[in-house]
Design a protein around this motif. Structure first.
Motif, short mmCIF file in Angstrom:
data_model
loop_
_atom_site.label_atom_id
_atom_site.label_comp_id
_atom_site.label_asym_id
_atom_site.label_seq_id
_atom_site.Cartn_x
_atom_site.Cartn_y
_atom_site.Cartn_z
N LEU A 46 0.74 -1.17 0.01
CA LEU A 46 -0.10 -0.02 0.07
C LEU A 46 0.84 1.24 0.17
O LEU A 46 0.54 2.17 -0.84
CB LEU A 46 -0.91 0.08 1.18
CG LEU A 46 -2.30 -0.73 1.07
CD1 LEU A 46 -3.11 -0.85 2.35
CD2 LEU A 46 -3.21 0.04 -0.01
N VAL A 47 2.00 1.19 0.63
CA VAL A 47 2.80 2.27 0.78
C VAL A 47 3.50 2.48 -0.59
O VAL A 47 3.57 3.79 -0.99
CB VAL A 47 4.18 2.14 1.78
CG1 VAL A 47 5.05 3.27 1.71
CG2 VAL A 47 3.38 2.12 3.30
N PHE A 69 -1.01 4.73 8.61
CA PHE A 69 -0.89 3.68 8.04
C PHE A 69 -0.92 2.73 9.24
O PHE A 69 -1.31 1.50 9.26
CB PHE A 69 0.35 3.40 7.34
CG PHE A 69 0.36 3.86 5.96
CD1 PHE A 69 0.04 2.80 4.99
CD2 PHE A 69 0.54 5.17 5.62
CE1 PHE A 69 0.06 3.49 3.69
CE2 PHE A 69 0.55 5.51 4.22
CZ PHE A 69 0.42 4.79 3.27
N VAL A 70 -0.56 3.01 10.42
CA VAL A 70 -0.70 2.26 11.54
C VAL A 70 -2.18 1.84 11.99
O VAL A 70 -2.45 0.80 12.42
CB VAL A 70 -0.05 2.96 12.87
CG1 VAL A 70 -0.25 2.18 14.15
CG2 VAL A 70 1.72 2.88 12.68
N SER A 90 -1.39 -6.38 15.24
CA SER A 90 -1.43 -6.04 13.92
C SER A 90 -0.86 -4.61 14.00
O SER A 90 -0.31 -4.11 13.02
CB SER A 90 -3.10 -5.92 13.75
OG SER A 90 -3.52 -7.09 13.43
N ILE A 91 -1.18 -3.77 14.85
CA ILE A 91 -0.59 -2.50 15.06
C ILE A 91 1.00 -2.61 15.19
O ILE A 91 1.67 -1.95 14.50
CB ILE A 91 -1.09 -1.57 16.23
CG1 ILE A 91 -2.66 -1.26 16.10
CG2 ILE A 91 -0.13 -0.37 16.55
CD1 ILE A 91 -3.38 -0.74 17.19
N PRO A 103 6.00 -0.66 8.00
CA PRO A 103 5.88 0.16 6.73
C PRO A 103 5.25 1.29 7.10
O PRO A 103 5.30 2.46 6.23
CB PRO A 103 4.67 -0.95 6.25
CG PRO A 103 4.36 -1.73 7.37
CD PRO A 103 5.60 -1.75 8.20
N ALA A 104 4.74 1.57 8.14
CA ALA A 104 4.05 3.25 8.56
C ALA A 104 5.49 4.01 8.56
O ALA A 104 5.36 5.31 8.21
CB ALA A 104 3.51 2.89 9.80
N SER A 105 6.59 3.73 9.08
CA SER A 105 7.73 4.36 9.36
C SER A 105 8.29 4.99 8.03
O SER A 105 8.75 5.88 7.47
CB SER A 105 8.68 3.84 10.17
OG SER A 105 9.21 2.64 9.72
N LYS A 106 8.14 3.66 6.95
CA LYS A 106 8.76 3.88 5.88
C LYS A 106 7.71 4.78 4.89
O LYS A 106 8.30 5.77 4.26
CB LYS A 106 8.70 2.41 5.22
CG LYS A 106 9.34 2.68 3.60
CD LYS A 106 9.05 1.30 2.94
CE LYS A 106 9.48 1.37 1.42
NZ LYS A 106 9.89 0.10 0.74
#
Length: 440
Positions: free
Chosen positions: A304-305, A329-330, A417-418, A424-427
């Protein structure tokens, strides 16, 4: 960046305005269903193990060891004097406000012989009121044939399994062979014949396979002191209560010299610990499955990112913060875990509640096909397969919904899940909008 804006971005990630399903969204949907599928067996295992462990524990504590036992240590030369002292002790303990009932029992091991077989047997000399006035016996002990009573001093009530081993039914006679020591010191066999008045089952052969109940007075005359134990079994209001140890201390003060008090935990410590460790091991294995399924959320978010890089660049150009983008994203990963739990846990509970019917259904299918194969192959007699062998399991699994543990699984799934969404959220948060726009 406002929280409402973060939730708006999260909603657009999950459900964009365009209706087409991209590969990244397909992966996210697949991750949700993987979590749901992994939670179904976890929930079923939790329901079944809780029901099985509680059912077995209640039977062991209620039918075999009692909640508390006052074991007799001293020896009596006179049977009547022994019984009189035990009856006085039982009456004294019964006056305690948290004691429901007390029963005298003498227990020993003998050899039993019937029509077609022989077997070791555990003789339990009891008052026949035990079958009706003790709550555990009234609830868990099922009368298969005859009645749980003694019409004469030579009557007996036996377990279902030992009845099969000996080949006897209600109305038949069995021989109980014990030993006694003569005045010269030699060991002499002692044989007594008993008539079977009833056949019973607790639903768990591990504890009742060799039971032979005989009248209390007969047991004191028949069983020798060297090969038997004597106790007063005590039934309390709740052997699992937090204040049970206080009850133990209060009853212990009523026990005179020559007797010793034991709790059900002391008598069954190894088995109870085995149940607890088995449950933890099963839950750990199921947790690993959920963890692997949660990793799929991380993989989907990575896709998704990559798919939303253009959107991320535009949002950052308009003033969106790195923290806000990452948090969006988180939240997406947490929402995937939430939906997976909402789907998986109810389905698991549905399967767990109907586990006895499910097992019965599969038993019928397996036995039908296996019987057909036997018939086609050589026509030999087929012995039906039992998935829940009563020698190892309860014949019927009690259904218990562990609310606290189900809630813990629900929260744990969302947390996992979090957790896997952080990378990926940090990316996504570190994406450089200028570099992305240059490549467009």
């Amino acid at each position: 960046m406002k929280l409402s804006s973060i939730f708006l971005i999260c909603s657009r990630i999950i459900k964009p305005k365009e209706s087409s399903l991209t590969n990244a969204r397909k992966s996210l949907i697949g991750a949700v269903f993987c979590i749901a599928l992994s939670l179904i067996p976890l929930t079923v295992v939790l329901v079944v193990t809780d029901g099985m462990i509680e059912g077995i524990t209640n039977r062991i504590v209620g039918l075999s060891s009692y909640h508390l036992q006052v074991a007799q240590i001293r020896n009596y030369a006179d049977v009547d004097e022994n019984l009189a002292d035990l009856e006085n002790l039982a009456a004294t303990i019964k006056q305690h406000p948290k004691v429901l009932s007390t029963f005298i029992e003498r227990q020993g091991t003998v050899l039993a012989a019937g029509k077609t077989g022989r077997s070791g047997a555990t003789v339990r000399a009891v008052d026949e009121k035990l079958f009706t006035q003790n709550n555990a016996f009234a609830e868990y002990l099922e009368v298969i044939q005859g009645s749980a009573s003694f019409s004469t001093g030579k009557s007996c009530v036996i377990g279902k399994k030992i009845a099969e081993l000996l080949g006897v039914a209600v109305g038949d006679s069995i021989r109980l062979i014990s030993t006694r020591t003569s005045l010269s010191g030699s060991v002499i066999p002692k044989i007594s014949v008993f008539k079977v008045e009833g056949i019973v089952s607790s639903g768990y052969q591990e504890i009742d396979a060799l039971w032979v109940f005989i009248p209390l007075k007969t047991g004191f005359e028949y069983l020798s002191s060297a090969a038997s134990t004597i106790c007063v079994g005590i039934e309390t209001e709740n052997p699992f209560a937090d204040n049970f140890y206080q009850t133990i201390d209060e009853i212990d003060n009523l026990v005179p010299g020559g007797f010793s008090l034991y709790s059900w935990e002391e008598l069954n410590a190894s088995q109870y610990e085995n149940f607890a460790s088995t449950k933890l091991m099963l839950l750990f294995v199921m947790f690993l499955i959920v963890l692997v399924a949660s990793v799929n959320v991380s993989s989907a978010l990575v896709m998704l990112v990559m798919e939303k890089r253009k959107d991320i660049a535009i949002l950052k150009s308009l003033g969106a913060s790195n923290r806000g983008i990452g948090f969006s994203f988180v939240l997406t990963g947490g929402f995937a875990g939430f939906i997976g739990a909402i789907i998986g846990i109810p389905l698991g509970l549905l399967c767990g509640i109907n586990i006895n019917s499910i097992i019965s259904f599969f038993e019928k299918i397996i036995n039908t096909f296996t019987k057909l194969i036997y018939y086609i192959k050589d026509g030999s007699e087929y012995v039906p397969i039992s998935l829940m062998d009563p020698a190892y399991y309860l014949e019927t699994i009690p259904i218990i919904i562990p609310g606290k543990e189900i809630l813990l699984i629900f929260v744990g799934t969302i947390f996992l899940s979090i957790l896997v969404s952080i990378i990926p959220a940090s990316k996504a948060a570190k994406e450089k909008p200028l570099n992305i726009i240059r490549k467009i």
